[in-house]
Design a protein around this motif. Structure first.
Motif, PDB file in Angstrom:
ATOM      1  N   GLY A   1       0.822  -1.204   0.000  1.00  0.00           N
ATOM      2  CA  GLY A   1       0.000   0.000   0.000  1.00  0.00           C
ATOM      3  C   GLY A   1       0.858   1.256   0.000  1.00  0.00           C
ATOM      4  N   GLU A   2       0.271   2.374   0.449  1.00  0.00           N
ATOM      5  CA  GLU A   2       0.993   3.641   0.431  1.00  0.00           C
ATOM      6  C   GLU A   2       1.380   4.141   1.808  1.00  0.00           C
ATOM      7  OE1 GLU A   2      -3.360   5.000   0.268  1.00  0.00           O
ATOM      8  OE2 GLU A   2      -2.174   3.204   0.658  1.00  0.00           O
TER       9      GLU A   2
ATOM     10  N   ILE B   1       5.665   6.278   8.403  1.00  0.00           N
ATOM     11  CA  ILE B   1       4.285   6.453   7.948  1.00  0.00           C
ATOM     12  C   ILE B   1       4.251   7.521   6.860  1.00  0.00           C
ATOM     13  CG2 ILE B   1       3.743   8.216   9.686  1.00  0.00           C
ATOM     14  CD1 ILE B   1       0.918   6.986   9.860  1.00  0.00           C
ATOM     15  N   PHE B   2       3.376   7.358   5.913  1.00  0.00           N
ATOM     16  CA  PHE B   2       3.188   8.352   4.855  1.00  0.00           C
ATOM     17  C   PHE B   2       2.704   9.647   5.507  1.00  0.00           C
ATOM     18  CE2 PHE B   2       0.853   9.165   0.577  1.00  0.00           C
ATOM     19  CZ  PHE B   2       1.910   9.938   0.133  1.00  0.00           C
TER      20      PHE B   2
ATOM     21  N   PHE C   1      -3.621  -4.688   6.460  1.00  0.00           N
ATOM     22  CA  PHE C   1      -4.934  -4.441   5.862  1.00  0.00           C
ATOM     23  C   PHE C   1      -4.907  -3.552   4.619  1.00  0.00           C
ATOM     24  CE2 PHE C   1      -5.940  -5.524  10.247  1.00  0.00           C
ATOM     25  CZ  PHE C   1      -7.051  -6.349  10.105  1.00  0.00           C
ATOM     26  N   ARG C   2      -3.884  -2.733   4.423  1.00  0.00           N
ATOM     27  CA  ARG C   2      -4.015  -1.648   3.456  1.00  0.00           C
ATOM     28  C   ARG C   2      -4.221  -2.118   2.023  1.00  0.00           C
ATOM     29  NH1 ARG C   2      -6.748   2.488   2.763  1.00  0.00           N
ATOM     30  NH2 ARG C   2      -5.879   4.028   1.338  1.00  0.00           N
ATOM     31  N   PHE C   3      -3.435  -3.089   1.540  1.00  0.00           N
ATOM     32  CA  PHE C   3      -3.643  -3.580   0.172  1.00  0.00           C
ATOM     33  C   PHE C   3      -5.056  -4.128   0.017  1.00  0.00           C
ATOM     34  CE2 PHE C   3      -3.819  -7.104  -2.819  1.00  0.00           C
ATOM     35  CZ  PHE C   3      -3.286  -6.545  -3.974  1.00  0.00           C
ATOM     36  N   TYR C   4      -5.493  -4.911   0.989  1.00  0.00           N
ATOM     37  CA  TYR C   4      -6.841  -5.478   0.930  1.00  0.00           C
ATOM     38  C   TYR C   4      -7.899  -4.381   0.874  1.00  0.00           C
ATOM     39  CZ  TYR C   4      -4.774  -9.968   2.468  1.00  0.00           C
ATOM     40  OH  TYR C   4      -4.033 -11.128   2.581  1.00  0.00           O
ATOM     41  N   ASP C   5      -7.720  -3.318   1.677  1.00  0.00           N
ATOM     42  CA  ASP C   5      -8.716  -2.251   1.718  1.00  0.00           C
ATOM     43  C   ASP C   5      -8.765  -1.485   0.403  1.00  0.00           C
ATOM     44  OD1 ASP C   5      -9.613  -2.817   4.254  1.00  0.00           O
ATOM     45  OD2 ASP C   5      -8.418  -1.281   5.251  1.00  0.00           O
ATOM     46  N   LEU C   6      -7.601  -1.203  -0.182  1.00  0.00           N
ATOM     47  CA  LEU C   6      -7.590  -0.532  -1.481  1.00  0.00           C
ATOM     48  C   LEU C   6      -8.296  -1.386  -2.529  1.00  0.00           C
ATOM     49  CD1 LEU C   6      -3.932   0.829  -1.473  1.00  0.00           C
ATOM     50  CD2 LEU C   6      -6.013   2.219  -1.462  1.00  0.00           C
TER      51      LEU C   6
ATOM     52  N   ARG D   1       0.738   7.144  -4.099  1.00  0.00           N
ATOM     53  CA  ARG D   1       1.846   7.526  -3.228  1.00  0.00           C
ATOM     54  C   ARG D   1       2.390   8.906  -3.570  1.00  0.00           C
ATOM     55  NH1 ARG D   1       4.935   1.707  -3.984  1.00  0.00           N
ATOM     56  NH2 ARG D   1       3.958   0.603  -2.238  1.00  0.00           N
ATOM     57  N   THR D   2       1.708   9.629  -4.442  1.00  0.00           N
ATOM     58  CA  THR D   2       2.202  10.924  -4.886  1.00  0.00           C
ATOM     59  C   THR D   2       1.936  12.000  -3.844  1.00  0.00           C
ATOM     60  OG1 THR D   2       0.124  11.392  -6.010  1.00  0.00           O
ATOM     61  CG2 THR D   2       1.862  10.331  -7.292  1.00  0.00           C
ATOM     62  N   GLY D   3       2.652  13.124  -3.964  1.00  0.00           N
ATOM     63  CA  GLY D   3       2.470  14.217  -3.033  1.00  0.00           C
ATOM     64  C   GLY D   3       3.732  14.498  -2.260  1.00  0.00           C
ATOM     65  N   PRO D   4       3.608  15.154  -1.101  1.00  0.00           N
ATOM     66  CA  PRO D   4       4.796  15.484  -0.306  1.00  0.00           C
ATOM     67  C   PRO D   4       5.605  14.237   0.025  1.00  0.00           C
ATOM     68  CG  PRO D   4       2.845  16.579   0.551  1.00  0.00           C
ATOM     69  CD  PRO D   4       2.379  15.600  -0.476  1.00  0.00           C
ATOM     70  N   THR D   5       6.904  14.386  -0.042  1.00  0.00           N
ATOM     71  CA  THR D   5       7.759  13.252   0.275  1.00  0.00           C
ATOM     72  C   THR D   5       7.896  13.088   1.766  1.00  0.00           C
ATOM     73  OG1 THR D   5       9.729  14.615   0.214  1.00  0.00           O
ATOM     74  CG2 THR D   5       9.103  13.524  -1.826  1.00  0.00           C
ATOM     75  N   THR D   6       8.164  11.872   2.199  1.00  0.00           N
ATOM     76  CA  THR D   6       8.348  11.619   3.618  1.00  0.00           C
ATOM     77  C   THR D   6       9.653  12.223   4.107  1.00  0.00           C
ATOM     78  OG1 THR D   6       7.005   9.646   3.661  1.00  0.00           O
ATOM     79  CG2 THR D   6       8.698   9.806   5.320  1.00  0.00           C
TER      80      THR D   6
END
Length: 498
Positions: free
Chosen positions: A80-81, A313-314, A434-439, A448-453
């Motif tokens: 996931g992201e 965490i993202f 859970f995240r892949f399953y939820d997506l 995963r785009t946007g501000p970098t960690t």
């Protein structure tokens, strides 16, 4: 698939755990290490066999990162992201970048397949023998109920990874799912439809719901009525059966209490926690050292992967939660973790997690959470929100106020309330698989785009580590490829599109 010699004693002691090598993953016999007749003749022996399954959930299978369900949990979230690799180091990089998921020869797709069919095979060994075993009928019900739940759980995990998503608007779901393995045999099984797989999953859970009434389990490694209700709620959520999801989630959490903020920050490492419904206790004699869940997901253990590439965490997710929310305090915006002991060589990165803590810097043991009542609040709230039930926001409020006393009950309705529930689900269940399953179940895109960690001045920021930044909803890559070795052994398997 060779099992290391050090595992033999554990397998014998637990009577039934894993099979040795076989050419296919739907292995043909339950074990080479214990006589089958002896292992299944009595309910006492079948109890030992069941304990072997409990143990098999957290043993190392092959690679260092392949430690039972805990290893799959990590893969599911890393795909996931919301789990971020600060630098390009560590295990699961093929999963993180989705390259291993579309490679039929990769260990990334082989490991979950082997793991769940091994557990499933051992559950079938019990189910094949329990009705004719010598022993009390009450014991047979308990053994059978737990074995049925294991079989349902395994098929449920597998169909979410290798089959197309369940679509409640397209009944019956005739798209290809996975082989349904319902007995120990040499039969080469084709893929059943997604509809047939879910029908069998529900059939097994429904039987377990009846068999486990009144069972008081000795500890949280065992499966009881509450776990059966929780699994039923999970399955109903994926099938978009909102009334059933709400009903069974409410039943599963009934009588259990949410943990205090102090307990929430204590490391998610004890299966005696008041919220845990099902989990594995890892004792000192059964530790897998560098292969333990805590050797990858904790912040404080001194392993190479944690010292150099701790899980973060993202920040687009974390930024949406206030400092008054105890869940946000599990992540360090600066990379400093003053309240826990880190080795001097541990690298510092912003947004790193200390949700999971191992016993110490030299002991990676960390109990593994498979099901908590917080998830049941979230299932119930989401299901009711999708039904436009006005009590949905109250269910969410009951959970979130235990994490953030300043939280005000949401006035959102419709999709806005659903989105709020899903947002809380992301941070509440971060790192728990859970995240892949939820997506996939919500037919959402990976983004995963946007501000970098990491700061832009850092050469190894997220865009150079996560080579795959987005995957459209419905893309063929949401179906992991079947292992080529399995198809070679069983030509009845039809490969997913690649």
């Amino acid at each position: 698939m060779k099992i290391q010699n050090k595992k033999l004693l554990l397998m014998v002691l637990s009577v039934l755990s894993l099979s040795s090598c076989s050419e296919d993953f739907l292995v043909k016999k339950p074990t080479e290490f214990v006589d089958y007749a002896s292992a299944t003749a009595t309910t006492a022996n079948l109890y030992s066999s069941l304990n072997g399954i409990h143990r098999s959930l957290y043993i190392r299978y092959e690679g260092q990162n392949e430690t039972g369900i805990a290893g799959v949990m990590q893969a599911v979230d890393i795909a996931g992201e919301d789990i971020v690799y600060p630098i390009s180091n560590g295990w699961f990089l093929g999963v993180y970048n989705w390259t291993g998921l579309s490679n039929e020869n990769s260990q990334d797709v082989a490991f979950p397949y082997r793991t769940f069919y091994r557990i499933n095979r051992n559950a079938n060994t019990i189910l094949d023998a329990v009705d004719i075993a010598n022993g009390p009928e009450a014991d047979k019900k308990i053994i059978k109920g737990q074995a049925l739940l294991y079989r349902a759980f395994c098929h449920f995990q597998l169909v979410q990874l290798y089959g197309k998503r369940y679509d409640a608007t397209a009944i019956p779901n005739s798209q290809l799912g996975i082989p349904l393995a319902l007995k120990v045999s040499n039969e080469k099984l084709p893929r059943s439809t997604v509809e047939d797989v879910y029908t069998q999953i529900n059939k097994d859970i429904d039987a377990a719901l009846l068999l486990l009434v009144g069972y008081n389990k000795p500890n949280n490694s065992h499966l009881d009525l509450r776990v059966a209700q929780g699994l039923k709620a999970r399955v109903a959520l994926v099938q978009q059966n909102w009334p059933a999801a709400s009903t069974f989630a409410a039943a599963a959490r009934s009588g259990k209490t949410l943990m205090t903020p102090a307990a929430y920050t204590s490391g998610f490492n004890s299966y005696t926690n008041s919220e845990w419904m099902w989990g594995s206790f890892v004792n000192e004699l059964q530790s897998e050292s560098f292969a333990n869940f805590g050797a990858y997901m904790s912040r404080n253990y001194s392993s190479t992967v944690i010292r150099s590439c701790p899980k973060a965490i993202f920040n687009k997710l974390l930024d949406r939660f206030p400092a008054t929310d105890v869940r946000s305090t599990l992540f360090s915006r600066t990379g400093a973790h003053p309240n826990i002991t880190l080795v001097s060589t541990a690298r510092s990165f912003p947004f790193t997690s200390q949700k999971f803590l191992s016993v110490s810097t030299g002991d990676s043991r960390c109990d593994v959470p498979y099901m908590r009542i917080a998830e049941m609040f979230l299932i119930e709230a989401e299901a009711k929100a999708r039904l436009n039930d006005p009590t949905a926001s109250q269910i969410l409020f009951n959970l979130v106020t235990a994490r953030n006393a300043a939280y005000v009950r949401s006035t959102a309705t419709g999709q806005a309330l659903i989105d709020e529930v899903l947002l809380n689900r992301r941070i509440e269940l971060w790192g728990e698989g859970f995240r892949f399953y939820d997506l996939k179940r919500t037919n959402s895109a990976l983004d995963r785009t946007g501000p970098t960690t990491l700061p832009a001045t850092t050469s190894n920021h997220i865009t150079s580590v996560a080579n795959v930044m987005s995957i459209p909803a419905g893309d063929k890559r949401w179906q992991w490829l079947f292992p080529r070795a399995e198809i070679n052994a069983n030509p009845a398997i039809v490969q997913n599109p690649n």
